[in-house]
Motif scaffolding. Structure first.
Motif, PDB file in Angstrom:
ATOM      1  N   GLU A   8     -20.365 -41.171   6.737  1.00 40.34           N
ATOM      2  CA  GLU A   8     -20.801 -42.553   6.611  1.00 40.34           C
ATOM      3  C   GLU A   8     -20.033 -43.396   7.628  1.00 40.34           C
ATOM      4  OE1 GLU A   8     -20.742 -43.751   2.518  1.00 40.34           O
ATOM      5  OE2 GLU A   8     -22.413 -42.424   2.006  1.00 40.34           O
ATOM      6  N   GLU A   9     -19.191 -44.336   7.198  1.00 36.15           N
ATOM      7  CA  GLU A   9     -18.507 -45.212   8.161  1.00 36.15           C
ATOM      8  C   GLU A   9     -17.042 -44.846   8.340  1.00 36.15           C
ATOM      9  OE1 GLU A   9     -20.343 -47.238   9.904  1.00 36.15           O
ATOM     10  OE2 GLU A   9     -22.054 -46.597   8.692  1.00 36.15           O
ATOM     11  N   HIS A  10     -16.654 -43.639   7.962  1.00 34.83           N
ATOM     12  CA  HIS A  10     -15.250 -43.243   8.028  1.00 34.83           C
ATOM     13  C   HIS A  10     -15.077 -41.973   8.846  1.00 34.83           C
ATOM     14  CE1 HIS A  10     -14.330 -46.240   4.942  1.00 34.83           C
ATOM     15  NE2 HIS A  10     -15.362 -45.784   4.256  1.00 34.83           N
ATOM     16  N   MET A  11     -14.013 -41.944   9.629  1.00 34.75           N
ATOM     17  CA  MET A  11     -13.700 -40.762  10.417  1.00 34.75           C
ATOM     18  C   MET A  11     -13.191 -39.651   9.506  1.00 34.75           C
ATOM     19  SD  MET A  11     -10.958 -40.384  13.537  1.00 34.75           S
ATOM     20  CE  MET A  11      -9.578 -40.790  12.446  1.00 34.75           C
ATOM     21  N   ILE A  12     -13.640 -38.441   9.742  1.00 30.49           N
ATOM     22  CA  ILE A  12     -13.115 -37.290   9.023  1.00 30.49           C
ATOM     23  C   ILE A  12     -11.728 -36.991   9.569  1.00 30.49           C
ATOM     24  CG2 ILE A  12     -13.395 -34.796   8.683  1.00 30.49           C
ATOM     25  CD1 ILE A  12     -16.420 -35.331   8.514  1.00 30.49           C
ATOM     26  N   PRO A  13     -10.714 -36.875   8.713  1.00 28.60           N
ATOM     27  CA  PRO A  13      -9.348 -36.665   9.191  1.00 28.60           C
ATOM     28  C   PRO A  13      -9.250 -35.496  10.173  1.00 28.60           C
ATOM     29  CG  PRO A  13      -9.341 -37.090   6.830  1.00 28.60           C
ATOM     30  CD  PRO A  13     -10.786 -36.968   7.235  1.00 28.60           C
ATOM     31  N   GLY A  14      -8.567 -35.757  11.274  1.00 29.83           N
ATOM     32  CA  GLY A  14      -8.388 -34.731  12.292  1.00 29.83           C
ATOM     33  C   GLY A  14      -9.382 -34.814  13.423  1.00 29.83           C
ATOM     34  N   ALA A  15     -10.488 -35.560  13.232  1.00 24.56           N
ATOM     35  CA  ALA A  15     -11.511 -35.641  14.278  1.00 24.56           C
ATOM     36  C   ALA A  15     -10.964 -36.296  15.537  1.00 24.56           C
ATOM     37  CB  ALA A  15     -12.726 -36.410  13.765  1.00 24.56           C
ATOM     38  N   ASP A  16     -10.133 -37.325  15.387  1.00 23.92           N
ATOM     39  CA  ASP A  16      -9.570 -37.991  16.560  1.00 23.92           C
ATOM     40  C   ASP A  16      -8.641 -37.062  17.333  1.00 23.92           C
ATOM     41  OD1 ASP A  16      -7.808 -38.014  14.396  1.00 23.92           O
ATOM     42  OD2 ASP A  16      -6.981 -40.001  14.852  1.00 23.92           O
ATOM     43  N   GLU A  17      -7.860 -36.254  16.602  1.00 26.07           N
ATOM     44  CA  GLU A  17      -6.963 -35.298  17.263  1.00 26.07           C
ATOM     45  C   GLU A  17      -7.771 -34.214  17.985  1.00 26.07           C
ATOM     46  OE1 GLU A  17      -3.431 -34.096  14.812  1.00 26.07           O
ATOM     47  OE2 GLU A  17      -4.548 -35.192  13.266  1.00 26.07           O
ATOM     48  N   PHE A  18      -8.866 -33.796  17.383  1.00 26.78           N
ATOM     49  CA  PHE A  18      -9.721 -32.772  17.992  1.00 26.78           C
ATOM     50  C   PHE A  18     -10.314 -33.288  19.304  1.00 26.78           C
ATOM     51  CE2 PHE A  18     -14.045 -30.940  18.397  1.00 26.78           C
ATOM     52  CZ  PHE A  18     -13.706 -29.601  18.569  1.00 26.78           C
ATOM     53  N   ILE A  19     -10.889 -34.492  19.279  1.00 25.28           N
ATOM     54  CA  ILE A  19     -11.484 -35.073  20.487  1.00 25.28           C
ATOM     55  C   ILE A  19     -10.411 -35.314  21.543  1.00 25.28           C
ATOM     56  CG2 ILE A  19     -12.657 -37.088  21.433  1.00 25.28           C
ATOM     57  CD1 ILE A  19     -14.499 -35.224  19.872  1.00 25.28           C
ATOM     58  N   ALA A  20      -9.239 -35.783  21.118  1.00 24.18           N
ATOM     59  CA  ALA A  20      -8.143 -36.029  22.062  1.00 24.18           C
ATOM     60  C   ALA A  20      -7.717 -34.729  22.737  1.00 24.18           C
ATOM     61  CB  ALA A  20      -6.957 -36.673  21.346  1.00 24.18           C
ATOM     62  N   GLU A  21      -7.693 -33.646  21.987  1.00 22.62           N
ATOM     63  CA  GLU A  21      -7.309 -32.359  22.561  1.00 22.62           C
ATOM     64  C   GLU A  21      -8.346 -31.867  23.562  1.00 22.62           C
ATOM     65  OE1 GLU A  21      -6.567 -27.926  20.785  1.00 22.62           O
ATOM     66  OE2 GLU A  21      -5.471 -29.575  19.824  1.00 22.62           O
ATOM     67  N   LEU A  22      -9.634 -32.037  23.230  1.00 17.73           N
ATOM     68  CA  LEU A  22     -10.681 -31.662  24.178  1.00 17.73           C
ATOM     69  C   LEU A  22     -10.547 -32.461  25.472  1.00 17.73           C
ATOM     70  CD1 LEU A  22     -13.888 -31.464  21.923  1.00 17.73           C
ATOM     71  CD2 LEU A  22     -12.408 -29.581  22.645  1.00 17.73           C
ATOM     72  N   THR A  23     -10.293 -33.763  25.324  1.00 16.70           N
ATOM     73  CA  THR A  23     -10.163 -34.639  26.491  1.00 16.70           C
ATOM     74  C   THR A  23      -8.958 -34.248  27.326  1.00 16.70           C
ATOM     75  OG1 THR A  23     -11.191 -36.449  25.251  1.00 16.70           O
ATOM     76  CG2 THR A  23      -9.952 -37.036  27.230  1.00 16.70           C
ATOM     77  N   GLU A  24      -7.826 -33.995  26.676  1.00 18.58           N
ATOM     78  CA  GLU A  24      -6.603 -33.631  27.387  1.00 18.58           C
ATOM     79  C   GLU A  24      -6.772 -32.316  28.154  1.00 18.58           C
ATOM     80  OE1 GLU A  24      -1.888 -32.638  26.415  1.00 18.58           O
ATOM     81  OE2 GLU A  24      -3.196 -33.464  24.852  1.00 18.58           O
ATOM     82  N   ARG A  25      -7.474 -31.378  27.567  1.00 17.65           N
ATOM     83  CA  ARG A  25      -7.681 -30.076  28.198  1.00 17.65           C
ATOM     84  C   ARG A  25      -8.796 -30.109  29.249  1.00 17.65           C
ATOM     85  NH1 ARG A  25      -5.425 -25.760  26.193  1.00 17.65           N
ATOM     86  NH2 ARG A  25      -7.010 -24.514  27.232  1.00 17.65           N
ATOM     87  N   GLY A  26      -9.558 -31.196  29.280  1.00 15.67           N
ATOM     88  CA  GLY A  26     -10.688 -31.264  30.198  1.00 15.67           C
ATOM     89  C   GLY A  26     -11.835 -30.376  29.758  1.00 15.67           C
ATOM     90  N   THR A  27     -11.915 -30.138  28.451  1.00 17.88           N
ATOM     91  CA  THR A  27     -12.969 -29.282  27.905  1.00 17.88           C
ATOM     92  C   THR A  27     -14.295 -30.032  27.861  1.00 17.88           C
ATOM     93  OG1 THR A  27     -11.364 -28.106  26.534  1.00 17.88           O
ATOM     94  CG2 THR A  27     -13.669 -27.901  25.911  1.00 17.88           C
ATOM     95  N   ASN A  28     -15.338 -29.392  28.309  1.00 20.49           N
ATOM     96  CA  ASN A  28     -16.677 -29.985  28.292  1.00 20.49           C
ATOM     97  C   ASN A  28     -17.221 -29.989  26.866  1.00 20.49           C
ATOM     98  OD1 ASN A  28     -18.894 -31.148  29.442  1.00 20.49           O
ATOM     99  ND2 ASN A  28     -19.630 -29.314  30.469  1.00 20.49           N
TER     100      ASN A  28
END
Length: 269
Positions: A8-28
């Motif tokens: 709904e309108e809430h982030m699932i815990p850990g989702a921000d860390e997951f996206i941040a890790e993908l971004t940091e690694r340059g993962t597509n």
């Protein structure tokens, strides 16, 4: 998106860390949704409000997949549309004219204000020969008050009235998966689908040649999995379980179907 990254309108815990890790690694990666109501700019704003910073170009909707499909079939065509701004914007960007006068297609999406008049017009146009295309087969959608009728349910009404079966573009159609892969320049052998539904996400990944991970943070539970004749490659509680393991989400060494390289995730609602 829903059930994997947000609820709904809430982030699932850990989702921000997951996206941040993908971004940091340059993962597509891409965030995939069957919801055709919103533009990807709208969806980016919704995700930002929950604390997730995902660029517009990494969001892919069934409305976009439908517009690309129609453009590949009949460029610069015309359509009568039942849907919201996400669908009409995607069709306009594809060069389509929206009209109720002898359109090439009747395109059904989702809206919170389905009207009897619009459905009647769609039925008459399909009867006269307009091709019938639907953004996604989902029969219901969520809301704070409970479920709402979605494109699949309204498509069934039009099909019953006309005897004409629609073509569904969104998940589980592998077409949507292939277009999402093409948009990010990825290959199925090095991509994993992360979703919360067996009947759309897992089967779409399976039929498109992707490895699959099912999360229990959406609508699925262990009993749900046992009801199907196919299984995901891995079942986890939530996206948080993949934080720190994005390079090797299955814990088997170099993580691709070919045994080398890294996975490029598709997070699907």
């Amino acid at each position: 998106m829903d059930g994997v990254l947000v609820h709904e309108e809430h982030m699932i815990p850990g989702a921000d860390e997951f996206i941040a890790e993908l971004t940091e690694r340059g993962t597509n990666y891409t965030v995939l949704t069957n919801n055709p109501i919103f533009t990807r700019r709208d969806l980016r704003a919704r995700l930002l409000a929950t604390g997730l910073d995902i660029p517009e170009e990494r969001i892919f909707t069934s409305a976009m997949a439908t517009a690309q499909f129609l453009d590949s079939q009949r460029p610069n065509g015309s359509a009568y549309v039942i849907g919201d701004v996400g669908l009409t914007t995607a069709l306009h960007e594809a060069g389509y004219i929206l009209t109720d006068r002898d359109p090439d297609y009747v395109v059904l999406g989702e809206t919170r204000t389905y009207s009897f008049e619009a459905m009647t017009t769609a039925i008459r146009l399909v009867e006269r020969g307009a091709r019938f295309v639907v953004t996604n087969p989902d029969p219901t959608g969520p809301s704070r008050a409970g479920i709402l009728p979605a494109a699949g349910a309204v498509a069934a009404l039009i099909e019953k009235a006309t005897g004409r079966k629609p073509y569904f573009v969104g998940k589980p159609n592998p077409l949507m998966m292939r277009r999402a892969l093409r948009n990010i320049g990825a290959h199925s052998s090095s991509t994993v689908m992360i979703g919360d539904r067996m009947d759309t996400d897992v089967i779409a990944g399976l039929e498109s040649g992707l490895s699959t991970i099912l999360v229990m943070s959406g609508i699925s539970n262990p009993a749900t999995v046992e009801a199907y004749p196919f299984r995901p490659n891995r079942i986890i509680n939530s996206i948080a379980d993949l934080v720190g393991h994005t390079e090797d989400p299955f814990g088997t060494g170099p993580a691709t179907a070919e045994g080398t390289g890294t996975f490029e995730p598709i997070a699907a609602d």
